[in-house]
Write an enzyme that holds these catalytic residues in place. Structure first.
Site: not given
Ligand code: MV4
Length: 449
Positions: A237, A288, A292, A116, A338, A275, A200, A295
């Site tokens: 999700k 990210e 793949r 990542k 879901r 994403e 971050e 879902v």
């Molecule tokens: C974050 C964030 C806040 N700030 N990064 C969680 C999954 C991963 N793909 C990235 N995620 C997050 N990264 C920064 N710098 C908050 C989340 C996050 C989140 C992101 C997407 C969907 C649900 C979430 C639930 C909690 C935190």
């Protein structure tokens, strides 16, 4: 085109892939564990091979057994579905060495997007917005502290090898930093055998918006709009929709063009997802890339009328994309719920067991992706998701109404499910208005644990 594909997965996604293959005139080979002898995917495929005992590590995650089954059945390609080996670069590499087509991007691209921190660097270099943060890997608390002071609190501490929220911890203040960094790093070391970290700026209560990408080996990259996946709990999700009620057409186009640039920067081929986090000021940041099929892919299929699995298979067979960006028209509004065999009243504990009577709804704009049937026994070894209910309406309001009607018709006797919990979301005032963030479930139900 391929003559025969092995499906290295189970449950509804294995069934979904079998159906796409059948439509394309491709023979299918299912693999199954000892717990899945009676599973629908085992029964629906043209051939089925038992690959080992119930625990996934001894069957669906056993790379050698799956490759042996592929060679023995003379299948030319493997579709990994999602989860299991779908983002395992080592497995994709083994397929490449064996002359078997892994239906997905190359092992090299899986590895580079799986790291990542590296993905973040690649995107930043390509001018894709990323959250302000570290450029170089962080290994020590001392270095982390210096970086966090530079970025400014609150910060998010993340594992390079993580993703989907694994090995991730926030630090609101300098006082919290040391312990949370150590915990996140320990978790990363334990879960991934890699303690490389990055930091971050913390984005407060973002929305999770992801764009569906299709890319072929000839450099054609298109995007099929977004999915809003903000309704989740513990990074699982629960309900997804397309389009997102949070995006203006202008912002959608800007994010979509950025997603295409991101896929190009990754050198991507296959179906994939970019994403983003979207903050309250409409700033968006690459998080990210998922390499793949996901879902929630049916949500995009419902509004685009494009079969993503068929496209993914065609791309893997070396065909050129026949859909151009200007041919993509997204119509109406789709929702996916879901349905899990779990008990929301007991911290969502999984509730496997034998189903009694099952009735699956239907109707105009209604789609049920499932592998359960009356009398089927849900094994305790795998994911608790037992069905995806997907609906399409001309408007968001129509889709919500249709989802309520559809869930009302669904009968799953014998096991506890989250269907009532799904109703509570659908009936929520803020949800109805489209006013929600990733904090919605926690705030509304106080059930994050
Ligand atoms: C974050 C964030 C806040 N700030 N990064 C969680 C999954 C991963 N793909 C990235 N995620 C997050 N990264 C920064 N710098 C908050 C989340 C996050 C989140 C992101 C997407 C969907 C649900 C979430 C639930 C909690 C935190």
């Amino acid at each position: 085109m391929f003559q025969k594909i092995l499906i290295a997965n189970r449950g509804e996604i294995a069934v979904r892939i079998i159906r796409a293959c059948r439509e394309m005139g491709i023979q299918t080979v299912a693999v199954y564990s000892e717990a899945d002898r009676e599973a629908l995917h085992t029964q629906l495929a043209d051939e089925a091979v038992c690959i080992g005992p119930a625990p996934a590590a001894d069957s669906y995650l056993d790379m050698e057994r799956i490759l042996s089954a592929t060679i023995a059945a003379k299948a030319e390609a493997i579709h990994p579905g999602f989860g299991f080996l779908s983002e395992n670069s080592k497995f994709a590499g083994m397929c490449e060495k064996c002359g078997i087509t892994f239906i997905g991007p190359s092992s090299k691209v899986i590895a580079s997007m799986g790291n990542k921190a590296e993905a973040r660097r690649t995107m930043e270099s390509a001018g894709v917005p990323v959250v302000p943060g570290t450029k170089d890997p962080v290994y020590t608390t001392e270095d982390g502290k210096i970086q966090a002071d530079r970025i400014g609190y609150p910060v998010m501490i993340k594992a390079s090898a993580g993703g989907g929220g694994k090995g991730m911890r926030a630090a609101e203040t300098p006082a919290e930093f040391e312990e949370n960094f150590r915990l996140a790093q320990l978790e990363a070391k334990r879960a991934f055998g890699d303690d490389t970290m990055y930091i971050e700026k913390y984005v407060k209560n973002p929305r999770h918006i992801e764009f569906q990408i299709l890319a072929d080996r000839f450099g054609h990259v298109i995007q099929l709009g977004e999915r809003d996946c903000s309704i989740q709990r513990n990074h699982q999700k629960i309900l997804e929709e397309s389009p997102s009620p949070a995006l203006s057409q202008e912002l959608r186009e800007k994010m979509g063009a950025t997603a295409v640039r991101a896929a190009q920067a990754a050198g991507y081929e296959s179906a994939g997802t970019i994403e983003f986090l979207l903050d309250k000021n409409d700033s968006f940041y690459f998080m990210e890339m998922n390499t793949r099929i996901q879902v929630e892919h049916p949500v995009t299929e419902m509004v685009s009328e494009i079969d993503l699995i068929k496209e993914q298979i065609s791309i893997a067979a070396g065909l050129s994309l026949t859909i151009r960006q200007e041919d993509v028209t997204l119509r109406g509004h789709a929702l996916e719920c879901r349905v899990n065999a779990e008990n929301p009243a007991q911290h969502f504990v999984p509730c496997p067991g034998r189903l009694g009577e099952v009735h699956l709804p239907g109707g105009c704009g209604v789609r049920i992706d499932t592998a359960v049937y009356s009398g089927y026994e849900i094994p305790p070894y795998y994911d608790s998701m037992i069905a995806k209910v997907i609906v399409r309406g001309n408007t968001r309001a129509e889709a919500i109404d249709k989802m309520k009607s559809t869930l009302g018709e669904l009968i799953l006797e014998g096991v506890t499910t989250n269907v009532d919990f799904l109703y509570e979301i659908l009936n929520d005032n803020k949800f109805e208005k489209g006013e929600f963030t990733t904090a919605f479930i926690e705030e509304r139900f106080q059930c994050q644990d």
